[in-house]
Design a protein around this motif. Structure first.
Motif, mmCIF file in Angstrom:
data_model
loop_
_atom_site.group_PDB
_atom_site.id
_atom_site.type_symbol
_atom_site.label_atom_id
_atom_site.label_comp_id
_atom_site.label_asym_id
_atom_site.label_seq_id
_atom_site.Cartn_x
_atom_site.Cartn_y
_atom_site.Cartn_z
ATOM 1 N N ALA A 183 100.599 66.081 109.011
ATOM 2 C CA ALA A 183 99.549 65.920 110.057
ATOM 3 C C ALA A 183 100.018 65.656 111.478
ATOM 4 C CB ALA A 183 98.486 65.125 109.581
ATOM 5 N N ASN A 184 101.219 65.091 111.497
ATOM 6 C CA ASN A 184 101.796 64.368 112.845
ATOM 7 C C ASN A 184 102.962 65.156 113.453
ATOM 8 O OD1 ASN A 184 103.737 63.914 110.989
ATOM 9 N ND2 ASN A 184 104.163 61.761 111.994
ATOM 10 N N THR A 185 102.914 66.562 112.984
ATOM 11 C CA THR A 185 103.803 67.425 113.751
ATOM 12 C C THR A 185 103.261 68.407 114.663
ATOM 13 O OG1 THR A 185 103.964 68.700 111.826
ATOM 14 C CG2 THR A 185 105.624 67.178 111.858
ATOM 15 N N PRO A 186 103.855 69.019 115.421
ATOM 16 C CA PRO A 186 103.169 70.074 116.376
ATOM 17 C C PRO A 186 102.857 71.272 115.651
ATOM 18 C CG PRO A 186 105.207 69.387 117.470
ATOM 19 C CD PRO A 186 105.269 68.702 116.124
ATOM 20 N N ASN A 187 102.244 72.149 116.139
ATOM 21 C CA ASN A 187 101.721 73.379 115.487
ATOM 22 C C ASN A 187 102.962 74.147 114.884
ATOM 23 O OD1 ASN A 187 98.962 72.741 116.000
ATOM 24 N ND2 ASN A 187 99.145 74.074 117.898
ATOM 25 N N VAL A 188 102.754 74.757 113.858
ATOM 26 C CA VAL A 188 103.954 75.743 113.154
ATOM 27 C C VAL A 188 104.505 76.677 113.954
ATOM 28 C CG1 VAL A 188 104.255 77.265 111.220
ATOM 29 C CG2 VAL A 188 102.811 75.142 110.896
ATOM 30 N N THR A 189 105.598 76.966 113.992
ATOM 31 C CA THR A 189 106.142 78.009 115.174
ATOM 32 C C THR A 189 105.883 79.288 114.734
ATOM 33 O OG1 THR A 189 108.351 78.119 113.686
ATOM 34 C CG2 THR A 189 108.198 76.455 115.506
ATOM 35 N N PRO A 190 105.688 80.298 115.501
ATOM 36 C CA PRO A 190 105.418 81.662 115.094
ATOM 37 C C PRO A 190 106.344 82.244 114.007
ATOM 38 C CG PRO A 190 105.330 81.564 117.322
ATOM 39 C CD PRO A 190 105.979 80.223 116.888
ATOM 40 N N ALA A 191 107.636 81.819 113.953
ATOM 41 C CA ALA A 191 108.649 82.253 113.179
ATOM 42 C C ALA A 191 108.269 81.978 111.635
ATOM 43 C CB ALA A 191 109.921 81.991 113.440
ATOM 44 N N ILE A 192 107.954 80.528 111.694
ATOM 45 C CA ILE A 192 107.600 80.024 110.227
ATOM 46 C C ILE A 192 106.218 80.327 109.795
ATOM 47 C CG2 ILE A 192 107.187 78.033 108.967
ATOM 48 C CD1 ILE A 192 109.428 76.600 110.357
ATOM 49 N N LEU A 193 105.509 80.523 110.834
ATOM 50 C CA LEU A 193 103.925 80.891 110.639
ATOM 51 C C LEU A 193 104.131 82.418 109.648
ATOM 52 C CD1 LEU A 193 100.913 80.758 110.438
ATOM 53 C CD2 LEU A 193 100.897 81.730 113.059
#
Length: 288
Positions: A180-190
């Motif tokens: 919950a305390n990390t930035p949004n997921v990157t497009p590549a991982i998404l």
């Protein structure tokens, strides 16, 4: 940080009220029976698969490096044992596929659900576990103890390939673990997540999302976990429409990390998530 106020507080000035409505929901977006973890604990302890075709529900945890997959397994073990458990988990530095069983109080017996945490997903190609290897794990083709190769997926010719998976070898519940305390997921991982989700959906495998480290994402939740379902920040975090998972399949939890004794509120969140994992897995097993 976020400030939470009681709905019955009559000593708030206009500025306080404005801050309250900006930072917190008046009503929690999910109800949980705080202070009564024993019902869920007993349910989990009494669980047995409804069919003799399998001996356990297999839960696969996947997600980015450092999301808290191994810590969740350790926390579940602590809750079920009723004390802090010194579980030798390998964490993100381990590249293998390992089945984690939890011993019951009765010597020689294990709970009828197991966890597999898998090498973390990473953004760059050739790093982290490959999507193809996760798909093979879902089908039961990955043998326990196999060490993943980030640059080469498992093939039927490899010793770690299980050519004839049993119903026990298959994954019955897929759980995406994120912090919950990390930035949004990157497009590549998404995109990798979507690929895995689509494969699991094609197999009708139920899917959940575990949101960890909720105490680190919101100051008031760190003070009191009972604020967790009033936090607008956390609700926004779990309302991750890009992943395509409904809100009722998201479970915010706090793993045990620095504590030396159990906490009922922490246990309640962990048991709430664990119970649904078991129920979803049991439902899936009946359809196999």
């Amino acid at each position: 940080s976020f400030t939470f106020y009681s709905d019955t507080d009559t000593n708030l000035n206009d500025d306080d009220l404005t801050l309250y409505f900006l930072s917190a929901l008046r009503n929690p977006w999910r109800n949980i029976c705080w202070g009564n973890k024993w019902k869920d604990l007993q349910y989990v302890k009494n669980y047995q698969p409804q069919t003799k075709a399998v001996s356990h529900v297999r839960v696969l945890l996947y997600g980015p490096v450092g999301a808290g997959k191994s810590s969740f397994i350790s926390s579940v073990t602590s809750v079920l044992r009723g004390r802090m458990a010194n579980v030798a988990l390998v964490g993100d530095s381990y590249h293998g596929y390992k089945t984690h069983k939890i011993k019951k109080e009765v010597r020689g017996n294990f709970y009828p659900f197991v966890f597999n945490d898998i090498m973390g997903l990473e953004e760059k190609t050739g790093q982290g576990v490959s999507v193809e290897d996760i798909k093979l794990a879902l089908k039961g083709h990955v043998k326990d103890g196999y060490k993943f190769n980030p640059v080469s997926s498992l093939t039927p010719e490899d010793p770690g390939y299980n050519s004839s998976p049993s119903p026990d070898d298959r994954v019955h519940v897929l759980v995406w673990v994120c912090s919950a305390n990390t930035p949004n997921v990157t497009p590549a991982i998404l995109q990798k997540m979507r690929d895995v989700r689509e494969a699991a959906s094609d197999m009708n495998i139920p899917q959940l999302v575990l949101v960890t480290k909720v105490d680190e994402a919101c100051a008031e939740t760190e003070k009191d976990l009972k604020n967790i379902y009033k936090s607008k920040h956390l609700k926004k975090k779990v309302s991750f429409s890009a992943l395509g998972v409904p809100l009722n399949c998201f479970f915010p939890v706090k793993n045990y990390s620095k504590e030396i004794s159990l906490n009922d509120d922490v246990d309640s969140l962990i048991l709430s998530a664990l119970r649904v994992m078991i129920d979803f897995g049991d439902d899936f097993i009946e359809t196999m």
